[in-house]
Design a protein around this motif. Structure first.
Motif, PDB file in Angstrom:
ATOM      1  N   PHE A   4       0.903  -1.479  -0.063  1.00 40.37           N
ATOM      2  CA  PHE A   4      -0.176   0.462   0.184  1.00 40.37           C
ATOM      3  C   PHE A   4       1.108   1.027   0.073  1.00 40.37           C
ATOM      4  CE2 PHE A   4      -2.165  -3.196   1.896  1.00 40.37           C
ATOM      5  CZ  PHE A   4      -3.808  -3.597   1.158  1.00 40.37           C
ATOM      6  N   SER A   5       0.237   2.463  -0.854  1.00 42.20           N
ATOM      7  CA  SER A   5       1.088   3.821  -1.026  1.00 42.20           C
ATOM      8  C   SER A   5       1.032   4.005   1.104  1.00 42.20           C
ATOM      9  CB  SER A   5       0.103   4.702  -1.084  1.00 42.20           C
ATOM     10  OG  SER A   5       1.135   5.845  -0.694  1.00 42.20           O
ATOM     11  N   GLU A   7       2.169   6.517   1.313  1.00 46.50           N
ATOM     12  CA  GLU A   7       1.650   8.667   2.336  1.00 46.50           C
ATOM     13  C   GLU A   7      -0.074   7.668   2.874  1.00 46.50           C
ATOM     14  OE1 GLU A   7       3.201   7.661  -1.174  1.00 46.50           O
ATOM     15  OE2 GLU A   7       4.844   8.537  -0.336  1.00 46.50           O
ATOM     16  N   LEU A   8      -0.689   6.858   2.145  1.00 47.07           N
ATOM     17  CA  LEU A   8      -2.044   6.846   2.180  1.00 47.07           C
ATOM     18  C   LEU A   8      -2.488   6.067   3.390  1.00 47.07           C
ATOM     19  CD1 LEU A   8      -4.539   6.217   1.030  1.00 47.07           C
ATOM     20  CD2 LEU A   8      -4.285   4.233   0.748  1.00 47.07           C
ATOM     21  N   ALA A  11      -1.643   8.967   6.533  1.00 45.21           N
ATOM     22  CA  ALA A  11      -2.662   9.612   6.232  1.00 45.21           C
ATOM     23  C   ALA A  11      -4.122   9.840   6.809  1.00 45.21           C
ATOM     24  CB  ALA A  11      -3.230  10.156   4.756  1.00 45.21           C
ATOM     25  N   LEU A  12      -3.945   8.124   6.810  1.00 48.57           N
ATOM     26  CA  LEU A  12      -5.019   6.955   7.835  1.00 48.57           C
ATOM     27  C   LEU A  12      -4.432   7.176   9.188  1.00 48.57           C
ATOM     28  CD1 LEU A  12      -5.706   4.690   4.965  1.00 48.57           C
ATOM     29  CD2 LEU A  12      -7.879   5.992   5.456  1.00 48.57           C
ATOM     30  N   SER A  16      -7.672  11.142   8.188  1.00 50.40           N
ATOM     31  CA  SER A  16      -7.450  12.315   7.007  1.00 50.40           C
ATOM     32  C   SER A  16      -8.843  11.504   6.638  1.00 50.40           C
ATOM     33  CB  SER A  16      -5.937  12.538   6.087  1.00 50.40           C
ATOM     34  OG  SER A  16      -7.011  12.531   4.774  1.00 50.40           O
ATOM     35  N   ALA A  19      -8.582  10.437   2.880  1.00 51.39           N
ATOM     36  CA  ALA A  19      -7.811   9.078   2.690  1.00 51.39           C
ATOM     37  C   ALA A  19      -8.829   7.881   2.982  1.00 51.39           C
ATOM     38  CB  ALA A  19      -7.037   8.613   3.319  1.00 51.39           C
ATOM     39  N   TYR A  20      -9.660   8.494   3.960  1.00 44.47           N
ATOM     40  CA  TYR A  20     -10.576   7.641   3.988  1.00 44.47           C
ATOM     41  C   TYR A  20     -11.247   7.499   2.782  1.00 44.47           C
ATOM     42  CZ  TYR A  20     -14.653   5.448   6.739  1.00 44.47           C
ATOM     43  OH  TYR A  20     -15.708   4.488   6.578  1.00 44.47           O
ATOM     44  N   GLU A  22     -11.218   7.926  -0.004  1.00 44.31           N
ATOM     45  CA  GLU A  22     -10.851   6.792  -0.667  1.00 44.31           C
ATOM     46  C   GLU A  22     -11.081   5.250  -0.891  1.00 44.31           C
ATOM     47  OE1 GLU A  22      -6.502   7.817  -2.123  1.00 44.31           O
ATOM     48  OE2 GLU A  22      -6.601  10.020  -1.873  1.00 44.31           O
ATOM     49  N   ILE A  23     -10.420   5.278   0.190  1.00 42.64           N
ATOM     50  CA  ILE A  23     -10.819   3.244   0.284  1.00 42.64           C
ATOM     51  C   ILE A  23     -12.213   3.524   1.284  1.00 42.64           C
ATOM     52  CG2 ILE A  23      -8.153   3.535   0.595  1.00 42.64           C
ATOM     53  CD1 ILE A  23      -9.411   3.159   3.851  1.00 42.64           C
TER      54      ILE A  23
END
Length: 121
Positions: A4-5, A7-8, A11-12, A16, A19-20, A22-23
């Motif tokens: 997984f990224s 940065e992601l 951020a989670l 963030s 970011a949430y 996004e997933i």
């Protein structure tokens, strides 16, 4: 396990909401895997989310908040009506059985026969 990224994940871990977003539509298994990575990063770096840890969970099952109160009430009323009808039918059947048994006992007594419960052994 998928990569997984970073940065992601960071951020989670920091809470963030972007970011949430996004997933949140990913499959549950993938969200859980991401959640494990986020928890691991939080433990390793002592990260406390900006929202204090409240708000959302990465691998939380989505819940429905909608309850149709009228439908629940109508369903319960139907069940109560059915139960009442069944009880009335059972009571009527008991009364009919008692009447029939009484009629048989009277007929046997008039014809001079012994009662069924007093047969000789």
């Amino acid at each position: 396990m998928a990569e997984f990224s970073k940065e992601l994940i960071r951020a989670l871990a920091n809470g963030s909401k972007e970011a949430y977003e996004e997933i949140k539509n990913l499959p549950l298994a993938l969200r859980m895997a991401i959640g494990v990575e986020v928890d691991k990063l939080k433990r390793e770096e002592n990260i406390v989310p900006m929202d204090g840890g409240a708000g959302f969970s990465i691998y939380e099952q989505k819940k429905s908040n909608y309850v149709d109160d009228d439908a629940v009430r109508e369903s319960m009323q139907r069940m109560m009506d059915i139960r009442k009808e069944n009880e009335e039918r059972a009571e009527k059947a008991r009364e009919e059985f008692i009447k029939e048994q009484t009629r048989h006992a009277v007929e046997r007594a008039r014809s001079g026969l012994t009662r069924n419960d007093r047969l000789p052994r």
